[in-house]
Design a protein around this motif. Structure first.
Motif: not given
Ligand code: TXA
Ligand code: MG
Length: 320
Positions: A9-21
């Protein structure tokens, strides 16, 4: 015993993680203003195929491609008509999807074999930011099991896909709650393939011409494959009532069933839950969580004139 990996579960503050995945070829669900989408980078073939697999989506049902801004359309579509720019100028970013002629660069897996492509520019700030970070178009159908109610909360996404997708970006519930209006600009007869919060009248006012609502004829089976499937449906059966007396009589006749009542006039029915675009899918999912046998829906005059909501209710209550 095999332990299933949980989805992050990725919080909006860690959005770069979502982009990387996403850029690593994984599936990440993300919020949009309509419903949550189950995303993959357009060029990640495996992740695109996995969307069909985890959703149980028929291979002949094409995916919508999401882009950051209007200028990105040139990598996806050809022979773009003037009406596309008139519509996107007024309604994009926002809950509008436009069907155009497909560019050769769009794989047929995404268009489900069609020579057309569905393009949408979401307005949700997280979706916008993610598209910018990824710098590539993202395909994203609604993040729900095929045929089931769409997901308007990240918990709905986990209920359907936990352990089967890399991650979901968590945010507040979707503001609009039902999917985008899908408009086909493929020929002179402009058609709404799926009603949404942008109405036929609003589109006609911009284009200054009459447009049509597609019905499921033999023709439409080819032009919009998604229309032929049962959609948005919970386990509980759904019955629609257009006047309150028949609803009350029906409930009195069958008092033993475990039942949810949905109405925009909550005061009329004791224990009714809210009926609105925003709350529909959450309540259909809740009915199943509560083990309800059926959902009875009061479609008063106002609801009956809400084309987008009625479209979802009729499809959800259909037996086929
Ligand atoms: O609001 C929305 O549109 C959401 C969010 C996540 O963007 N997405 C969404 O996707 O509702 P999906 O896949 O659940 O619904 C897309 C609909 C389907 O009925 C599909 O058949 C239709 O759009 N569609 C996609 N590509 C098409 C195409 N090339 N021609 C005709 N219909 C198309
Ligand atoms: Mg869907």
């Amino acid at each position: 015993m095999t332990l299933k990996m949980k989805s992050q579960i990725i919080s909006p503050r860690e959005l770069q993680k979502a982009a990387d995945l996403l850029l690593q070829g994984q599936n990440v669900a993300f919020p949009t203003e309509t419903v949550y989408g189950l995303g993959a980078v357009i060029s990640s073939e495996k992740a695109v195929q996995n969307i069909f697999k985890v959703k149980g989506r028929p291979q002949d049902n094409p995916l919508i491609v999401h882009i950051h801004s209007v200028s990105d359309v040139h990598n996806l579509a050809i022979d773009i008509p003037k009406d596309f720019y008139s519509l996107t100028e007024v309604f994009s970013p926002g809950p509008l999807t436009v069907i155009l002629k497909k560019h050769a660069a769009v794989p047929y897996t995404i268009s489900a074999g069609l020579d057309t492509v569905a393009v949408r520019i979401p307005s949700h700030p997280i979706a916008q930011k993610l598209l910018k970070m990824v710098s590539k178009p993202l395909v994203a159908p609604s993040a729900n099991l095929s045929g089931k109610p769409s997901a308007t909360h990240y918990q709905h996404v986990l209920d359907d896909f936990d352990g089967q997708i890399a991650a979901v970006v968590s945010d507040k519930p979707s503001i609009i709650g039902i999917e985008s209006t899908v408009v086909s600009l493929l020929d002179d007869q402009i058609k709404i393939l799926r009603p949404g919060s942008i109405s036929k009248e609003q589109i006609e006012a911009v284009l200054k011409k009459e447009i049509f609502i597609a019905t499921l004829s033999k023709d439409e089976k080819v032009s919009s494959p998604g229309m032929k499937y049962r959609h948005y449906a919970p386990q509980a059966s759904i019955k629609l009532f257009y006047d309150e007396i028949s609803l009350i009589n029906y409930c009195d006749k069958e008092p033993s069933l475990k039942r949810m009542v949905l109405s925009n006039k909550k005061a009329l029915f004791a224990k009714a839950l809210e009926l609105s675009n925003k709350s529909l899918y959450a309540n259909l999912r809740l009915a199943d969580d509560l083990g309800c046998d059926e959902i009875v829906v009061f479609c008063d005059n106002e609801i009956s004139h809400n084309a987008a909501l009625m479209n979802r209710l009729i499809k959800a209550s259909s037996k086929i």
